[in-house]
Design an enzyme around this catalytic site. Structure first.
Site, mmCIF file in Angstrom:
data_model
loop_
_atom_site.group_PDB
_atom_site.id
_atom_site.type_symbol
_atom_site.label_atom_id
_atom_site.label_comp_id
_atom_site.label_asym_id
_atom_site.label_seq_id
_atom_site.Cartn_x
_atom_site.Cartn_y
_atom_site.Cartn_z
ATOM 1 N N CYS A 220 0.800 -1.210 0.000
ATOM 2 C CA CYS A 220 0.000 0.000 0.000
ATOM 3 C C CYS A 220 0.838 1.267 0.000
ATOM 4 O O CYS A 220 0.308 2.361 -0.157
ATOM 5 C CB CYS A 220 -0.900 0.032 1.236
ATOM 6 N N HIS A 299 12.608 1.259 5.463
ATOM 7 C CA HIS A 299 12.287 -0.151 5.220
ATOM 8 C C HIS A 299 12.731 -0.980 6.408
ATOM 9 O O HIS A 299 13.892 -0.952 6.786
ATOM 10 C CB HIS A 299 13.004 -0.629 3.957
ATOM 11 N N HIS A 383 -2.004 19.740 7.576
ATOM 12 C CA HIS A 383 -2.895 18.647 7.223
ATOM 13 C C HIS A 383 -2.156 17.316 7.253
ATOM 14 O O HIS A 383 -0.966 17.263 6.946
ATOM 15 C CB HIS A 383 -3.455 18.849 5.807
ATOM 16 N N HIS A 387 -2.609 6.864 5.594
ATOM 17 C CA HIS A 387 -3.161 5.799 4.759
ATOM 18 C C HIS A 387 -4.331 5.140 5.467
ATOM 19 O O HIS A 387 -4.216 4.694 6.613
ATOM 20 C CB HIS A 387 -2.056 4.790 4.489
ATOM 21 N N HIS A 416 -14.465 5.565 5.283
ATOM 22 C CA HIS A 416 -15.913 5.376 5.315
ATOM 23 C C HIS A 416 -16.519 5.370 3.919
ATOM 24 O O HIS A 416 -17.338 4.530 3.571
ATOM 25 C CB HIS A 416 -16.545 6.501 6.146
ATOM 26 N N ASN A 420 -10.706 0.746 2.008
ATOM 27 C CA ASN A 420 -9.261 0.750 1.888
ATOM 28 C C ASN A 420 -8.909 0.574 0.418
ATOM 29 O O ASN A 420 -8.985 -0.511 -0.125
ATOM 30 C CB ASN A 420 -8.682 -0.398 2.729
#
Lengths: 492, 459
Positions: A220, A299, A383, A387, A416, A420
């Protein structure tokens, strides 16, 4: 009363400290300039001219010094990294006919898994607490009873999502397909031959010398990895633009078994995609929406536990699915800490960095039991786009970064409305903030993404121009209903 | 042995492609409960099947029209929360402590309705020339209620594309939610929305209105009421004809009124045809001195001052008594039969039906028509504006089946005929046991009306 007054006093002390440290240089320069100015005024024009003439400037001196100045400034400008601008982006809005309400999802689940009521119960409990709404969408192949994920339907979904997003991007930016210099597509779980980037090149008849990349398997967080690749390429190629497509194709990855840990992605992953146009052209400086300030990739793959926590494997019956380990949240927390340690010095104001440093030194030297100071990232950014991997991820990050409800609102509302959507969720969240009219010029946005491996990538953007509402985009028809209250548990 | 071989060798003309669920495009307000009226509860064990055939002059990609219909169905379902909901069994909450009666209700949970896609070989014309009841029912998908009724879709749609052109849309539903009138209105609403993106007659969902003026007492000699009382208390023996042995024949009557020699507008074509079949089926059963028991199924929306778009059951079954002589000439017999029928249709009034509704409010049960012949009047379901999904799709034929105890021992359903055959022509679907059917189609009186056979009972 004393509590209130003491907290108010503390607040002002903190504000004063921050102002002092952050504008230290300015505060230092003011008395110096004032002194010099007063001296000059006192000396009067005659005296100034006599001082200057006494310096015996010769032609050689002047030539050498000006040459030096020109040389230094040229080196400086040449070695400065090219600014990468985000001209515009567009998010895919799935058709309303692909909508999956909870009841329909549970009904299908019950009909398909009729021999495993426990697995159905598990899915219901996940869905109840997921934070998803009733308008998320799954691709048409998953609506069949039983689902029919074929390669052809996966390609159809890819074409539907990617081409729609790209056409919208072309319309918004006036970009012509032949002008694309760099094309990067990231789609983690669907990787056909020829690649998705080849599919796009074929459809829009892009140039033969295009630099195309197809990133797969990166989870993702691949959206920000693509931005990183684009940024590096744009340093090497002057006057170019790059198109990034971030998507996740759901069709081929529907888990057909009944192993509980692997059923989780079925409940949360939904159809979505985004197309982004980046550019390093000076002419785009005026119309670009954002400027890329920093991009940090960390990572954790060297650590075994992190590596194995999100694993695609076969269950006992041979069905392929993604196994999510139970300590996913702890690992995500660790990865986030690693990322923050790198990005902190780049973005935090001097006041926060000083506090963090002193707390670190204090813990090392004086007393290890001191509470570690968590820098206040709200000072660095207006802001946040976290994810929308799931409700747990957003809750965890809100807690560890001490963010308010409004900061994580974009993430929660995206979860919502769209579910995802994997790597493209960051773009939906950014679109939400714009649609709410909260994006002003020089606002800074922090995008954080997690991915299998385990990776934590973050990007910092600065808003280039105030974005007017109403905007077109995936939120245009429903933004008036948002923000909505999402209950802890939705009774199904 | 030979028939079995034949079945194996026969090709299945209808090929199943996929089954899915279509949900409405807007999410529904959660938690709403829809109650059924007493007329709904009384029809519970039955089912309806409708098939609409369309022919087309345009060639299309396979699957193209199905996709369009699926999308427009999703928009249509926004107006039908009762179809996208699911059945739950709950108490009314109004009873006294001991009698807790669990009644069916619909919980509007946004689950959608099932849709099956299929392909058929040949064209619509070829199909209609040689189709039988079993084959036609393959165009309508139906699943009996699951053990877990909360996951069972009450309505099912099947869209079958014919490979050489044409389309068949099959709709099946539980009779608890709808009667043939509102099922056909649903199809019409779907067609309107697909064609012109607006619904001309959105459905109305509301309870049956209470009696307007208080009555002094029950009407004496309320035959409708006494018939329901007998049926609901299971004093009527169930039909002794198994479902599987019924055969169906569809006939087109070009102008029944003229053939009957009746030019007055006081008699409706339904009344003529009901009388005709009453006589023919009685004769086929071997009755020489009397006419068999017959019930009429009549839509009482107009009677109750309800709009035709009222969604829910609003049809009542009224037995027709026959007290006139039978051994007379055919024409006179027909005249008598029509008279008796008119006694019912013309004299069924508001108070009679309201008495029935009020009685049903305090009594449960399901109506059964035993082995009666049931004549259903759907002739008023035509509309000056044709029902089209697209400009080039022309309605070719419409079939209707009702299954369950209410179908009695034989059914005669009078439908409007597709345009082009004349305003007074009618399509009649007759379902009878095999032996009676062969006698009925050869009856002299029937043949004097020159019916055209649209669907035979054998290949």
């Amino acid at each position: 009363m004393s509590d209130l007054s003491s907290s108010v006093k503390l607040k002002y002390v903190k504000l004063g400290y921050q102002y002092l440290v952050n504008h230290f240089l300015t505060l230092l320069m003011i008395p110096i300039i004032a002194t010099v100015g007063i001296e000059l005024l006192r000396m009067g024009p005659q005296e100034i001219l006599s001082v200057l003439s006494s310096l015996h400037f010769e032609l050689l001196h002047i030539l050498c010094s000006s040459f030096l100045i020109i040389f230094v400034s040229t080196v400086y400008f040449m070695s400065k990294p090219r600014t990468v601008y985000l001209v515009d982006y567009s998010c895919y809005k799935p058709p309303v006919t692909c909508r999956v309400p909870f009841s329909s999802f549970m009904e299908h689940s019950r009909l398909i898994l009729k021999d495993n009521p426990k697995s159905v119960e598990f899915q219901m409990r996940i869905l109840e607490r997921s934070g998803l709404g009733e308008e998320t969408c799954l691709p048409p192949a998953i609506h069949y009873i039983p689902p029919a994920p074929t390669m052809e339907s996966a390609r159809n979904e890819a074409q539907m999502v990617i081409f729609t997003a790209m056409e919208d991007l072309f319309k918004k930016t006036g970009l012509k397909p032949k002008d694309i210099d760099i094309l990067i597509v990231n789609c983690s779980l669907f990787s056909p031959t020829p690649s998705l980037s080849a599919m796009i090149i074929n459809k829009y008849k892009l140039r033969s010398n295009i630099k195309s990349f197809n990133l797969s398997g990166m989870g993702c967080s691949a959206g920000l990895i693509s931005v990183d690749v684009a940024r590096d390429l744009l340093q090497v190629h002057p006057n170019s633009n790059a198109v990034i497509i971030s998507t996740e194709i759901i069709t081929p990855n529907y888990y057909k078994g009944n192993e509980r840990a692997m059923l989780l992605p079925n409940c949360l992953f939904r159809m979505g995609g985004a197309a982004v146009l980046l550019s390093n052209r000076r002419s785009d400086r005026w119309r670009a929406k954002y400027k890329l300030c920093h991009l940090v990739r960390t990572h954790q793959g060297a650590d075994d536990k992190s590596y194995y926590c999100v694993m695609e494997e076969e269950d006992k019956e041979g069905n392929v699915g993604i196994n999510l380990s139970k300590d996913l949240m702890t690992i995500a927390g660790e990865a986030l800490k690693a990322n923050i340690t790198t990005i902190g010095p780049l973005v935090l104001p001097a006041s926060e960095q000083l506090l963090f440093l002193s707390s670190l030194i204090g813990r090392k030297i004086f007393n290890p039991k001191w509470k570690p100071y968590i820098p206040d990232f709200k000072q660095a950014f207006e802001h946040f786009c976290i994810h929308a991997g799931g409700r747990a991820v957003i809750d965890e990050l809100q807690k560890s970064l001490q963010l308010s409800g409004e900061h994580v609102e974009a993430s929660r509302m995206t979860l919502h409305r769209f579910g995802n959507t994997s790597s493209s969720s960051l773009w939906y969240e950014l679109s939400y903030i714009e649609a709410q009219g909260r994006m002003k010029r020089s606002d800074r946005v922090w995008q954080i993404a997690f991915g299998s491996g385990f990776k934590c990538n973050s990007a910092v953007w600065k808003c280039n121009r105030t974005i007017k509402t109403p905007t077109d985009g995936p939120w245009s028809d429903c933004i008036d209903r948002y923000p909505v209250f999402i209950p802890e548990v939705v009774k199904l | 042995m030979f028939s079995k071989e034949k079945t194996i060798m026969e090709e299945d003309r209808v090929r199943f492609i996929c089954k899915r669920t279509v949900v409405s495009t807007r999410s529904v307000e959660p938690g709403r409960l829809y109650h059924f009226s007493v007329l709904d509860h009384v029809m519970e064990p039955n089912q309806i099947r409708l098939v609409y055939y369309y022919k087309t002059s345009k060639t299309r990609e396979p699957g193209e029209i199905t996709k369009k219909l699926r999308e427009s169905l999703a928009y249509t379902l926004n107006c039908y929360p009762i179809i996208t909901g699911r059945l739950v069994k709950e108490t009314d909450g109004k009873e006294e402590k001991e009698d807790v009666i669990l009644r069916w209700k619909v919980k509007s949970n946004d689950a959608g309705m099932r849709m099956v896609e299929a392909r058929a070989a040949g064209s619509v014309e070829e199909w209609l020339r040689s189709v039988t009841r079993e084959e036609e029912l393959k165009l309508v998908h139906w699943e009996d209620m699951y053990h877990l009724h909360y996951y069972w879709s009450t309505f099912n749609v099947q869209v079958t594309e014919f490979e050489s052109g044409g389309l068949a849309i099959g709709l099946s539903c539980s009779h608890l939610l709808a009667d043939p009138v509102c099922a056909m209105m649903f199809m019409r609403a779907w067609a309107d929305l697909t064609l012109s993106r607006s619904m001309m007659a959105p459905p109305l969902f509301h309870p049956l209105p209470p009696r307007r003026f208080a009555n002094d007492g029950l009407i004496s000699n309320n035959q409708l009421l006494s018939q329901y009382i007998k049926s609901c208390s299971l004093m009527v023996s169930p039909s002794n004809v198994a479902e599987d042995h019924m055969v169906t024949v569809t006939l087109l009557f070009p102008d029944p009124l003229v053939r009957a020699g009746e030019n007055e507008s006081a008699i409706s074509t339904f009344e003529i045809l009901a009388g005709l079949f009453w006589i023919c089926v009685s004769r086929a059963k071997g009755k020489r001195n009397e006419l068999m028991d017959m019930s009429l199924c009549l839509d009482v929306r107009k009677l109750l001052r309800l709009d035709q778009s009222y969604f829910g059951n609003c049809m009542v079954y009224h037995k027709v008594p026959y007290s006139k002589p039978v051994k007379t000439k055919d024409r006179l017999l027909l005249f008598h039969a029509v008279e008796e029928i008119q006694n019912i249709t013309k004299r069924l009034d508001y108070d009679t039906v309201m008495d029935l509704i009020e009685w049903l409010s305090s009594n449960n049960g399901a109506i059964s028509n035993g082995s009666d012949l049931v004549c259903t009047n759907l002739e008023n379901m035509s509309h000056p504006r044709p029902m089209m999904f697209e400009e080039d799709l022309v309605l070719r034929h419409m079939s209707c089946y009702v299954k369950g105890p209410v179908a009695g021992g034989g059914q005669v359903i009078v439908l409007p005929s597709p345009s082009g055959k004349g305003p007074k022509s009618r399509v009649v679907m007759i379902s009878l046991p095999q032996r009676e059917m062969t006698k009925v189609v050869e009856d002299e009186l029937l043949l004097s009306f020159s019916p055209v056979i649209l669907m035979k009972n054998t290949k």
